[in-house]
Scaffold this motif. Structure first.
Motif, PDB file in Angstrom:
ATOM      1  N   MET A   1     -38.687  49.223 -85.925  1.00 22.73           N
ATOM      2  CA  MET A   1     -37.133  48.906 -86.896  1.00 22.73           C
ATOM      3  C   MET A   1     -36.787  47.975 -86.995  1.00 22.73           C
ATOM      4  SD  MET A   1     -33.620  50.920 -85.003  1.00 22.73           S
ATOM      5  CE  MET A   1     -34.791  52.679 -84.701  1.00 22.73           C
ATOM      6  N   SER A   2     -36.456  47.461 -87.674  1.00 23.70           N
ATOM      7  CA  SER A   2     -35.382  46.394 -88.425  1.00 23.70           C
ATOM      8  C   SER A   2     -34.402  46.636 -87.428  1.00 23.70           C
ATOM      9  CB  SER A   2     -34.818  46.571 -89.623  1.00 23.70           C
ATOM     10  OG  SER A   2     -33.828  47.933 -89.627  1.00 23.70           O
ATOM     11  N   ARG A   3     -33.837  44.464 -87.363  1.00 27.61           N
ATOM     12  CA  ARG A   3     -32.978  44.544 -86.703  1.00 27.61           C
ATOM     13  C   ARG A   3     -31.647  45.471 -86.808  1.00 27.61           C
ATOM     14  NH1 ARG A   3     -32.624  39.477 -83.697  1.00 27.61           N
ATOM     15  NH2 ARG A   3     -30.930  39.358 -83.999  1.00 27.61           N
ATOM     16  N   PHE A   4     -31.293  45.582 -88.497  1.00 25.45           N
ATOM     17  CA  PHE A   4     -29.761  46.117 -88.357  1.00 25.45           C
ATOM     18  C   PHE A   4     -30.039  47.696 -88.469  1.00 25.45           C
ATOM     19  CE2 PHE A   4     -28.015  48.888 -91.873  1.00 25.45           C
ATOM     20  CZ  PHE A   4     -26.950  48.429 -92.343  1.00 25.45           C
ATOM     21  N   GLY A   5     -31.163  48.823 -88.857  1.00 29.87           N
ATOM     22  CA  GLY A   5     -31.388  49.477 -88.123  1.00 29.87           C
ATOM     23  C   GLY A   5     -30.604  49.607 -85.547  1.00 29.87           C
ATOM     24  N   TYR A   6     -31.113  48.476 -85.021  1.00 28.24           N
ATOM     25  CA  TYR A   6     -31.471  48.928 -83.944  1.00 28.24           C
ATOM     26  C   TYR A   6     -29.501  49.223 -83.916  1.00 28.24           C
ATOM     27  CZ  TYR A   6     -30.581  46.865 -79.754  1.00 28.24           C
ATOM     28  OH  TYR A   6     -30.672  46.639 -78.547  1.00 28.24           O
ATOM     29  N   ALA A   7     -29.328  47.673 -84.351  1.00 26.13           N
ATOM     30  CA  ALA A   7     -27.882  47.830 -84.355  1.00 26.13           C
ATOM     31  C   ALA A   7     -27.453  48.354 -84.514  1.00 26.13           C
ATOM     32  CB  ALA A   7     -27.396  46.698 -84.987  1.00 26.13           C
ATOM     33  N   VAL A   8     -27.358  49.237 -85.894  1.00 28.18           N
ATOM     34  CA  VAL A   8     -26.547  50.440 -86.360  1.00 28.18           C
ATOM     35  C   VAL A   8     -26.772  52.062 -85.481  1.00 28.18           C
ATOM     36  CG1 VAL A   8     -26.034  52.176 -87.891  1.00 28.18           C
ATOM     37  CG2 VAL A   8     -26.392  50.033 -88.373  1.00 28.18           C
ATOM     38  N   ARG A   9     -27.595  51.926 -84.197  1.00 28.54           N
ATOM     39  CA  ARG A   9     -27.891  53.084 -83.332  1.00 28.54           C
ATOM     40  C   ARG A   9     -27.079  52.633 -81.876  1.00 28.54           C
ATOM     41  NH1 ARG A   9     -34.022  53.598 -81.577  1.00 28.54           N
ATOM     42  NH2 ARG A   9     -33.187  51.650 -79.992  1.00 28.54           N
ATOM     43  N   GLU A  10     -27.993  51.921 -81.540  1.00 27.42           N
ATOM     44  CA  GLU A  10     -27.002  51.482 -80.512  1.00 27.42           C
ATOM     45  C   GLU A  10     -25.671  51.481 -80.659  1.00 27.42           C
ATOM     46  OE1 GLU A  10     -28.313  50.482 -77.435  1.00 27.42           O
ATOM     47  OE2 GLU A  10     -30.492  51.434 -78.951  1.00 27.42           O
ATOM     48  N   LEU A  11     -24.997  50.970 -81.436  1.00 31.25           N
ATOM     49  CA  LEU A  11     -23.799  50.299 -81.847  1.00 31.25           C
ATOM     50  C   LEU A  11     -22.960  52.178 -82.068  1.00 31.25           C
ATOM     51  CD1 LEU A  11     -22.981  47.861 -84.401  1.00 31.25           C
ATOM     52  CD2 LEU A  11     -21.832  47.790 -82.109  1.00 31.25           C
ATOM     53  N   SER A  12     -23.454  53.213 -82.505  1.00 31.66           N
ATOM     54  CA  SER A  12     -23.252  54.221 -82.847  1.00 31.66           C
ATOM     55  C   SER A  12     -23.358  54.926 -81.348  1.00 31.66           C
ATOM     56  CB  SER A  12     -24.317  54.908 -83.683  1.00 31.66           C
ATOM     57  OG  SER A  12     -23.897  54.296 -85.390  1.00 31.66           O
ATOM     58  N   ALA A  13     -23.843  54.855 -80.898  1.00 42.91           N
ATOM     59  CA  ALA A  13     -23.569  55.443 -79.375  1.00 42.91           C
ATOM     60  C   ALA A  13     -23.050  54.281 -77.988  1.00 42.91           C
ATOM     61  CB  ALA A  13     -25.387  55.411 -78.945  1.00 42.91           C
ATOM     62  N   ALA A  14     -22.040  53.697 -78.411  1.00 38.65           N
ATOM     63  CA  ALA A  14     -21.843  52.990 -77.652  1.00 38.65           C
ATOM     64  C   ALA A  14     -20.130  52.835 -78.519  1.00 38.65           C
ATOM     65  CB  ALA A  14     -22.072  51.423 -77.406  1.00 38.65           C
ATOM     66  N   GLY A  40     -24.031  41.090 -89.211  1.00 42.42           N
ATOM     67  CA  GLY A  40     -24.155  40.027 -88.325  1.00 42.42           C
ATOM     68  C   GLY A  40     -25.078  39.775 -87.354  1.00 42.42           C
ATOM     69  N   TYR A  41     -26.034  41.403 -86.664  1.00 38.70           N
ATOM     70  CA  TYR A  41     -26.502  41.188 -85.955  1.00 38.70           C
ATOM     71  C   TYR A  41     -28.052  40.505 -86.829  1.00 38.70           C
ATOM     72  CZ  TYR A  41     -29.689  42.605 -82.183  1.00 38.70           C
ATOM     73  OH  TYR A  41     -31.232  42.386 -80.975  1.00 38.70           O
ATOM     74  N   ALA A  42     -28.269  41.455 -87.671  1.00 39.89           N
ATOM     75  CA  ALA A  42     -28.816  41.162 -88.584  1.00 39.89           C
ATOM     76  C   ALA A  42     -29.737  39.770 -89.093  1.00 39.89           C
ATOM     77  CB  ALA A  42     -29.420  42.137 -89.804  1.00 39.89           C
ATOM     78  N   ILE A  43     -28.910  38.823 -89.572  1.00 41.27           N
ATOM     79  CA  ILE A  43     -28.505  37.798 -89.896  1.00 41.27           C
ATOM     80  C   ILE A  43     -28.365  36.960 -88.676  1.00 41.27           C
ATOM     81  CG2 ILE A  43     -28.161  38.573 -92.227  1.00 41.27           C
ATOM     82  CD1 ILE A  43     -25.953  37.440 -92.189  1.00 41.27           C
ATOM     83  N   LYS A  44     -28.184  37.215 -87.568  1.00 43.61           N
ATOM     84  CA  LYS A  44     -27.957  35.842 -86.153  1.00 43.61           C
ATOM     85  C   LYS A  44     -26.847  35.243 -86.829  1.00 43.61           C
ATOM     86  CE  LYS A  44     -33.158  36.139 -85.438  1.00 43.61           C
ATOM     87  NZ  LYS A  44     -34.390  34.870 -85.251  1.00 43.61           N
ATOM     88  N   ALA A  96     -19.702  41.593 -80.056  1.00 42.45           N
ATOM     89  CA  ALA A  96     -20.299  41.081 -79.397  1.00 42.45           C
ATOM     90  C   ALA A  96     -20.673  42.225 -77.663  1.00 42.45           C
ATOM     91  CB  ALA A  96     -18.472  40.766 -78.850  1.00 42.45           C
ATOM     92  N   ARG A  97     -19.917  43.009 -78.016  1.00 45.42           N
ATOM     93  CA  ARG A  97     -20.658  44.888 -77.098  1.00 45.42           C
ATOM     94  C   ARG A  97     -22.422  44.769 -77.490  1.00 45.42           C
ATOM     95  NH1 ARG A  97     -15.435  46.780 -78.931  1.00 45.42           N
ATOM     96  NH2 ARG A  97     -16.435  48.010 -79.983  1.00 45.42           N
ATOM     97  N   LEU A  98     -22.340  44.799 -77.902  1.00 44.93           N
ATOM     98  CA  LEU A  98     -23.959  45.251 -78.840  1.00 44.93           C
ATOM     99  C   LEU A  98     -25.027  43.551 -78.036  1.00 44.93           C
ATOM    100  CD1 LEU A  98     -25.818  46.232 -80.235  1.00 44.93           C
ATOM    101  CD2 LEU A  98     -25.989  44.880 -82.362  1.00 44.93           C
ATOM    102  N   THR A  99     -24.318  42.571 -78.404  1.00 46.50           N
ATOM    103  CA  THR A  99     -24.934  41.410 -77.808  1.00 46.50           C
ATOM    104  C   THR A  99     -24.907  40.831 -76.257  1.00 46.50           C
ATOM    105  OG1 THR A  99     -23.437  39.508 -79.045  1.00 46.50           O
ATOM    106  CG2 THR A  99     -25.913  40.374 -80.423  1.00 46.50           C
ATOM    107  N   GLY A 100     -23.312  41.299 -75.917  1.00 48.39           N
ATOM    108  CA  GLY A 100     -23.474  40.546 -74.777  1.00 48.39           C
ATOM    109  C   GLY A 100     -22.572  39.018 -75.399  1.00 48.39           C
ATOM    110  N   ALA A 101     -22.272  38.773 -75.726  1.00 51.87           N
ATOM    111  CA  ALA A 101     -21.422  37.232 -76.130  1.00 51.87           C
ATOM    112  C   ALA A 101     -20.025  38.263 -75.915  1.00 51.87           C
ATOM    113  CB  ALA A 101     -22.108  37.181 -76.824  1.00 51.87           C
TER     114      ALA A 101
END
Length: 243
Positions: A1-14, A40-44, A96-101
């Motif tokens: 799974m791409s970084r973008f797809g992973y981020a969308v999935r995680e953010l949708s659930a949180a 933003g997560y996908a391009i770091k 910030a919530r996704l990355t814990g930053a």
């Protein structure tokens, strides 16, 4: 799974609670922010970088309001810049919530940018009223001043109230009460007139002086009424014994 797809999935659930959130923020701004956060997560990018990009879009919209003569093209450009800036304002927190930053400095930067854009927007409207709309009557020129006062007071009062509640809970050794998963739909509709996203959308009317001023005046009146209601509500909440 791409970084973008992973981020969308995680953010949708949180996602955060929708309590106290208008329909626009619930169904437009947060979903748009979620996609931008994933990009933003996908391009770091970091959350603070997203905040600064948001500020750049909002500042661009402010400059256009003050500089451009009212027209349909100007209205579209202004609205687009402000709406994207607002969506990015949601994206930084989600990233910030996704990355814990998340950090106190990041929260500070986010709030400072939010306050700055509110101040600047109404100052730009004041310039437009005088420079482009040809208003010299003090009653018209007072409208952005009063609107700015009401908007900033609501913003600051809400943040301060939450901070004081949090500090009081910590002092008492209690945990924050769990937020309900969803807020009232009726409340979400009622909050639409004081939603920043709705205010951004009003600039689509910037090409028509009379229509824009009329709608701006209605939102001004609503903000003043909400300010009074919120101040009473917040004071009662903070004054309640054993809260």
């Amino acid at each position: 799974m791409s970084r973008f797809g992973y981020a969308v999935r995680e953010l949708s659930a949180a996602q955060k609670s929708t309590k106290g959130v208008s329909l626009y923020s619930r169904y437009v701004n947060r979903p748009a922010g979620r996609l931008l956060a994933a990009a933003g997560y996908a391009i770091k990018l970091t959350p603070n970088q997203i905040t600064l990009i948001s500020a750049a879009f909002s500042l661009g919209g402010v400059v256009l309001i003050a500089a451009l003569r009212p027209s349909f093209a100007a209205a579209v450009a202004i609205c687009a810049a402000l709406v994207v800036g607002f969506a990015l304002d949601s994206a930084d927190g989600q990233l910030a919530r996704l990355t814990g930053a998340g950090s106190a400095a990041g929260e500070w930067l986010d709030h400072v940018v939010d306050c700055g854009k509110m101040l600047a927007l109404h100052m730009a409207v004041l310039i437009a009223f005088y420079r482009h709309f040809g208003f010299s009557d003090p009653l018209y020129l007072l409208m952005p001043v009063v609107f700015q006062f009401a908007a900033v007071m609501v913003f600051f009062g809400g943040i301060l109230t939450e901070q004081l509640k949090r500090a009081d809970r910590l002092k008492r050794g209690g945990a924050a009460p769990p937020a309900p998963a969803s807020g009232s739909t009726l409340r979400a509709v009622a909050l639409l007139p004081v939603d920043y996203g709705v205010f951004c959308a009003v600039f689509l009317l910037f090409g028509s002086r009379d229509v824009f001023v009329a709608v701006y005046g209605v939102l001004l009146a609503v903000h003043v009424l909400f300010l009074v209601a919120f101040l009473v509500k917040w004071y009662r909440e903070l004054s309640a014994p054993g809260r």
